[in-house]
Design a protein around this motif. Structure first.
Motif, mmCIF file in Angstrom:
data_model
loop_
_atom_site.group_PDB
_atom_site.id
_atom_site.type_symbol
_atom_site.label_atom_id
_atom_site.label_comp_id
_atom_site.label_asym_id
_atom_site.label_seq_id
_atom_site.Cartn_x
_atom_site.Cartn_y
_atom_site.Cartn_z
ATOM 1 N N PHE A 1 0.851 -1.195 0.000
ATOM 2 C CA PHE A 1 0.000 0.000 0.000
ATOM 3 C C PHE A 1 0.879 1.235 0.000
ATOM 4 O O PHE A 1 1.705 1.428 0.891
ATOM 5 N N GLU A 2 0.705 2.070 -1.022
ATOM 6 C CA GLU A 2 1.415 3.344 -1.098
ATOM 7 C C GLU A 2 0.359 4.439 -1.059
ATOM 8 O O GLU A 2 -0.818 4.174 -1.309
ATOM 9 N N PRO A 3 0.747 5.691 -0.791
ATOM 10 C CA PRO A 3 -0.274 6.733 -0.695
ATOM 11 C C PRO A 3 -1.209 6.781 -1.912
ATOM 12 O O PRO A 3 -2.403 6.979 -1.761
ATOM 13 N N GLY A 4 -0.703 6.541 -3.123
ATOM 14 C CA GLY A 4 -1.562 6.669 -4.304
ATOM 15 C C GLY A 4 -1.846 5.382 -5.054
ATOM 16 O O GLY A 4 -2.480 5.418 -6.117
ATOM 17 N N SER A 5 -1.384 4.241 -4.544
ATOM 18 C CA SER A 5 -1.593 3.010 -5.320
ATOM 19 C C SER A 5 -1.521 1.760 -4.451
ATOM 20 O O SER A 5 -1.018 1.785 -3.325
ATOM 21 N N VAL A 6 -2.043 0.677 -5.024
ATOM 22 C CA VAL A 6 -1.937 -0.649 -4.404
ATOM 23 C C VAL A 6 -1.302 -1.580 -5.426
ATOM 24 O O VAL A 6 -1.665 -1.550 -6.596
ATOM 25 N N ARG A 7 -0.315 -2.350 -4.984
ATOM 26 C CA ARG A 7 0.296 -3.368 -5.853
ATOM 27 C C ARG A 7 0.113 -4.723 -5.193
ATOM 28 O O ARG A 7 0.176 -4.830 -3.971
#
Ligand code: ZN
Length: 408
Positions: free
Chosen positions: A78-84
């Motif tokens: 989980f990153e501030p602007g995306s999910v991988r």
């Protein structure tokens, strides 16, 4: 017998591929026992004879590793602007991977829903049996309390504070989940398949707008008793230095943090200062990439700053070497893209102040710490999360792994 099987299997998982003689050394078991256990693990196809290794002029030795197709693990970031998210086999080869733009910083629930949808879609697309998936590990760019499982104060993922991300994802996926720090995961990935491949004692330093570290000891990620190990940014670099946002004074963050680097460069007069001032609304990491670009283009102030950051990071890493004695330091993050301009002064500092450590034995060169640039791309945290799921101490995940090696 069962305990020996688990022990041998977990040593091969953490340190493999290994020769029989290495397995005996790491487990403390006799050669005959090791040979019998290895034979029985091969019979259930839990481990595979990997390749042969030639050392010196003698007969090549056989190496053993976990059978890649034995099962699967899932890594999520989980990153501030995306999910991988990615599904890997137990050889950590990625079977499928997906990325989605989600405002994860502001909306934790939507980010968790998106992660679960992506994982479910991959399981369906690749026709993976759910009971062959050991578990999921999640990489968070925020401190996670290892005891309560809750996200603690963070500026990057504010809507997650107080949430139990692993429990939330377990509820959505019906699979056991673990959570950890993203730099820890990136460091584990570098030690398993990246620039420090095959090294079991690795320190990973992430030098970006956010500074962090991942510690791998004897092939396993080290997160500390409460999950906050690797707070590299808040090592005290200068006791009388500038005040840090954490409330302490002179943290490494105040010396080599992105904001400090840019603040000083913007105050110089010259074309580079002007170009950097024009980017003040851009993300910090984009601005740091600009600093590297200007330095490579010949800008003297940017070059001096990168060298200074390398030397300061080197001083902090001297403490790390004295404390942990890693065989390899992997430098990652945005600033590592400056390559030797950053790494040369960093290496010089570490070598100068850690020479005493390699003087304790006969083979001097073998005992010096290797300092290398990170080898993996933006998927390193997801890959590391998969590696973490495979090594999980979570009793449910560990039981699922051990059930795969049960004698039938
Ligand atoms: Zn601090």
């Amino acid at each position: 017998m069962t305990d020996n099987r688990q022990h041998v299997f977990e040593i091969i998982r953490d340190r493999g591929p290994l020769r029989l003689v290495d397995i005996a050394q790491w487990t403390g078991l006799g050669q005959t026992t090791v040979r019998d256990v290895v034979k029985s693990l091969r019979e259930v196809e839990a481990i595979t004879q990997a390749e042969t290794e030639q050392r010196g002029t003698g007969r090549p030795s056989l190496l053993y590793r976990i059978t890649a197709t034995l099962g699967n693990v899932v890594g999520v970031q989980f990153e501030p602007g995306s999910v991988r998210a990615a599904i890997a086999n137990l050889g950590l080869e990625i079977v499928d991977q997906r990325e989605r733009a989600v405002s994860a910083a502001e909306d934790a629930a939507s980010a968790l829903d998106a992660a679960a949808e992506m994982v479910d879609a991959m399981i369906g697309a690749k026709r993976i049996q759910r009971d062959r998936i050991l578990g999921v590990a999640m990489a968070m760019g925020a401190p996670v309390d290892a005891i309560a499982g809750t996200v603690r104060s963070t500026t990057r993922l504010s809507s997650w504070i107080g949430l139990q991300p692993a429990a939330e994802l377990e509820k959505r996926l019906g699979l056991p989940a673990d959570v950890g720090n993203d730099a820890t995961m990136a460091g584990l990935a570098e030690s398993v398949v990246g620039a420090a491949k095959g090294r079991a004692n690795v320190f990973y330093a992430k030098l970006s707008a956010a500074i962090g570290a991942g510690i791998v000891i004897d092939g396993r990620p080290y997160q500390g008793f409460a999950g906050t190990a690797g707070e590299f940014a808040h090592l005290v670099a200068d006791r009388t230095g500038a005040l840090c946002f954490c409330g302490n004074r002179g943290c490494l963050w105040t010396v080599i943090g992105g904001e400090r680097i840019l603040r000083e460069l913007e105050q110089t007069t010259g074309p580079s200062a002007h170009q950097l001032q024009n980017m003040q609304l851009s993300p910090l990491d984009d601005r740091l990439e600009k600093v590297i670009e200007l330095a490579e283009g010949g800008d003297l102030a940017c070059q001096a700053m990168i060298r200074e950051v390398g030397a300061s990071a080197g001083h902090a890493l001297v403490n790390v070497c004295n404390l942990l004695n890693p065989s390899t330091i992997v430098v990652g993050g945005t600033l590592s893209k400056a390559a030797d301009m950053l790494l040369d002064p960093l290496r010089a500092t570490v070598m100068r102040y850690t020479r005493h450590l390699s003087r304790r034995g006969p083979a001097l060169d073998d005992r010096e710490v290797q300092i290398v640039q990170a080898g993996l791309d933006k998927w390193s945290e997801v890959l590391g999360a998969s590696a973490m799921a495979l090594r999980s101490a979570n009793p449910v995940i560990r039981q699922r792994l051990l059930s795969l090696i049960d004698e039938t």
